[in-house]
Write a protein that holds these residues in place. Structure first.
Motif, short mmCIF file in Angstrom:
data_model
loop_
_atom_site.label_atom_id
_atom_site.label_comp_id
_atom_site.label_asym_id
_atom_site.label_seq_id
_atom_site.Cartn_x
_atom_site.Cartn_y
_atom_site.Cartn_z
N ALA A 176 0.85 -1.19 0.00
CA ALA A 176 0.00 0.00 0.00
C ALA A 176 0.88 1.23 0.00
O ALA A 176 1.82 1.33 0.80
N GLY A 177 0.58 2.14 -0.91
CA GLY A 177 1.36 3.38 -0.99
C GLY A 177 0.60 4.55 -0.42
O GLY A 177 0.73 4.90 0.75
N SER A 178 -0.24 5.14 -1.25
CA SER A 178 -0.98 6.33 -0.81
C SER A 178 -1.88 6.03 0.38
O SER A 178 -2.08 6.88 1.24
N ALA A 179 -2.40 4.79 0.48
CA ALA A 179 -3.28 4.44 1.60
C ALA A 179 -2.54 4.40 2.93
O ALA A 179 -3.16 4.52 3.98
N VAL A 180 -1.21 4.24 2.90
CA VAL A 180 -0.42 4.29 4.14
C VAL A 180 0.07 5.71 4.41
O VAL A 180 -0.04 6.21 5.54
N PHE A 181 0.60 6.37 3.40
CA PHE A 181 1.25 7.66 3.61
C PHE A 181 0.27 8.84 3.66
O PHE A 181 0.64 9.93 4.08
N ARG A 182 -0.97 8.60 3.28
CA ARG A 182 -1.96 9.69 3.26
C ARG A 182 -2.17 10.29 4.65
O ARG A 182 -2.38 9.58 5.63
N GLY A 183 -2.09 11.60 4.73
CA GLY A 183 -2.43 12.29 5.96
C GLY A 183 -1.29 12.43 6.95
O GLY A 183 -1.45 13.08 8.00
N GLY A 184 -0.14 11.84 6.67
CA GLY A 184 0.98 11.88 7.60
C GLY A 184 2.21 12.50 6.98
O GLY A 184 2.22 12.91 5.81
N SER A 185 3.26 12.57 7.78
CA SER A 185 4.55 13.09 7.33
C SER A 185 5.60 12.60 8.32
O SER A 185 5.28 12.01 9.35
N VAL A 186 6.86 12.86 8.00
CA VAL A 186 7.93 12.46 8.91
C VAL A 186 7.74 13.10 10.28
O VAL A 186 7.97 12.48 11.32
N SER A 187 7.30 14.36 10.29
CA SER A 187 7.13 15.06 11.56
C SER A 187 5.81 14.73 12.25
O SER A 187 5.61 15.06 13.42
#
Length: 232
Positions: free
Chosen positions: A197-208
């Protein structure tokens, strides 16, 4: 890397912040990722260009789980050793990318990696019937490869056929494309155990602000596990 059929979530770093891959990899692992999926594209076999062996070697320094390297390139064989030396744990090649997939899988194993074979949406399950004894993973594409964030193509019938063909062999079924909490249950119920999963995992978050990564991973995992009766 021991074999088990528990549900594994493999975030695709194609959806991560390209300026901060190391921190992104560490963040998704800290938030519960089982594997890290690296999509290698050549602009020839697929209409996009991503990472070469030096980039994969740089990622390796940050991966503490399993680095799952998906080669969407043709030809494949001349590059197997380079990606193995870069630190891939699993190297997956497409059955459509060359005339000798059996030889390719042999070469991947000879290089010290687990061997995966990938199928595009238009390629039938039966095309890998004769290589299941030397494969460690079958990757079913549920989008046409080349770009992240595409609409899911229903391949559950293919997944079910593969699960029957694999039987008790220690071969993972991986899904790549359009995986989210809605599609994950269909795929897990059909027999898949590794969900990219790409966008479904990274959506809404960031390193910070990586907590959303964990929320997203848990949502996908829970949906998949509930479908197969594994969630208590």
């Amino acid at each position: 890397m021991s074999f088990d059929r528990s549900i594994k979530i493999a975030p695709s770093i194609l959806s991560a912040d390209f300026a901060d891959f190391g921190a992104e990899i560490r963040a998704v692992e800290a938030q519960g990722a089982d594997w890290v999926h690296v999509d290698v594209m050549d602009g020839h076999f697929v209409p996009n260009i991503t990472f070469g062996p030096p980039a994969v070697a740089a990622f390796r320094k940050h991966v503490g789980t399993v680095m799952d390297v998906h080669l969407m390139i043709a030809p494949v064989d001349p590059y197997i050793d380079a990606f193995a030396k870069a630190g891939a744990d699993i190297i997956t090649a497409h059955v459509e990318a060359g005339p000798h997939i059996h030889r390719t899988l042999q070469a991947i194993r000879a290089a010290g990696c687990k061997a995966g074979v990938a199928l595009n949406p238009g390629t039938p399950a039966e095309s890998v019937a004769e290589v299941l004894d030397i494969a460690d993973l079958v990757c079913v594409m549920t989008v046409n490869p080349g770009f992240g964030g595409q609409k899911f193509i229903d391949m559950t019938g293919k997944v079910r056929r593969l699960r029957e063909m694999i039987g008790d062999r220690p071969v993972h079924i991986e899904i790549d494309g359009g995986v989210d909490p809605t599609t994950a249950p269909l795929l897990a119920k059909a027999g898949a155990d590794v969900l990219v999963a790409g966008s479904a995992v990274f959506r809404g978050g960031s390193v910070s602000n990586s907590a959303p990564y964990g929320d997203n991973i848990r949502a996908i995992r829970r949906a998949a596990e509930e479908a197969v009766g594994l969630y208590a």
